[in-house]
Write a protein that holds these residues in place. Sequence first.
Motif, short mmCIF file in Angstrom:
data_model
loop_
_atom_site.label_atom_id
_atom_site.label_comp_id
_atom_site.label_asym_id
_atom_site.label_seq_id
_atom_site.Cartn_x
_atom_site.Cartn_y
_atom_site.Cartn_z
N ASP A 241 0.76 -1.08 0.04
CA ASP A 241 0.08 -0.05 -0.02
C ASP A 241 1.13 1.18 0.12
N TYR A 242 1.92 1.19 0.74
CA TYR A 242 2.77 2.39 0.85
C TYR A 242 3.49 2.49 -0.79
N ILE A 243 3.96 1.35 -1.08
CA ILE A 243 4.69 1.53 -2.49
C ILE A 243 3.75 2.33 -3.45
N LEU A 244 2.29 1.58 -3.45
CA LEU A 244 1.26 2.22 -4.49
C LEU A 244 0.88 3.37 -4.14
N CYS A 245 1.07 4.12 -2.85
CA CYS A 245 0.80 5.35 -2.43
C CYS A 245 -0.70 5.33 -2.15
N LEU A 246 -1.04 4.27 -1.54
CA LEU A 246 -2.57 4.09 -1.16
C LEU A 246 -2.42 4.56 0.59
N SER A 247 -1.20 4.48 1.15
CA SER A 247 -1.08 4.72 2.55
C SER A 247 0.24 5.51 2.73
N GLU A 248 0.43 6.05 3.93
CA GLU A 248 1.58 6.86 4.34
C GLU A 248 2.29 5.89 5.31
N ASP A 249 1.58 4.68 5.70
CA ASP A 249 2.18 3.94 6.60
C ASP A 249 3.11 2.71 5.80
N LYS A 250 4.23 2.51 6.25
CA LYS A 250 5.21 1.76 5.60
C LYS A 250 5.29 0.43 6.10
N ARG A 251 4.61 0.22 7.33
CA ARG A 251 4.44 -1.08 7.95
C ARG A 251 3.97 -2.30 6.98
N LYS A 252 4.44 -3.27 7.17
CA LYS A 252 4.07 -4.59 6.43
C LYS A 252 2.94 -5.09 7.04
N TYR A 253 1.93 -6.00 6.14
CA TYR A 253 1.10 -6.51 6.81
C TYR A 253 0.73 -7.92 6.65
N TRP A 254 1.93 -8.66 6.18
CA TRP A 254 2.09 -10.07 5.86
C TRP A 254 2.48 -10.84 7.02
#
Length: 72
Positions: A59-72
Amino acid sequence: MTTGERLEKERKEKKLTLEKISDILGISYQAYRKFEKDLCYPSAETLISIAKMYNISTDYILCLSEDKRKYW
């Protein structure tokens, strides 16, 4: 900040060259350069590999979020 700018920023923070990144991902130097120049987007598979390599969220890479934290 665009997707390409985020990819370039992460690469430079990790002190990696375009050649090294493309070798790690198994794609051409030109393909990764196009991602950084916002000329095209990585496939879903490549996007996930990039996120894992940089330890950031897709999401961060795609500019959908400013949160860099991963979710996997």
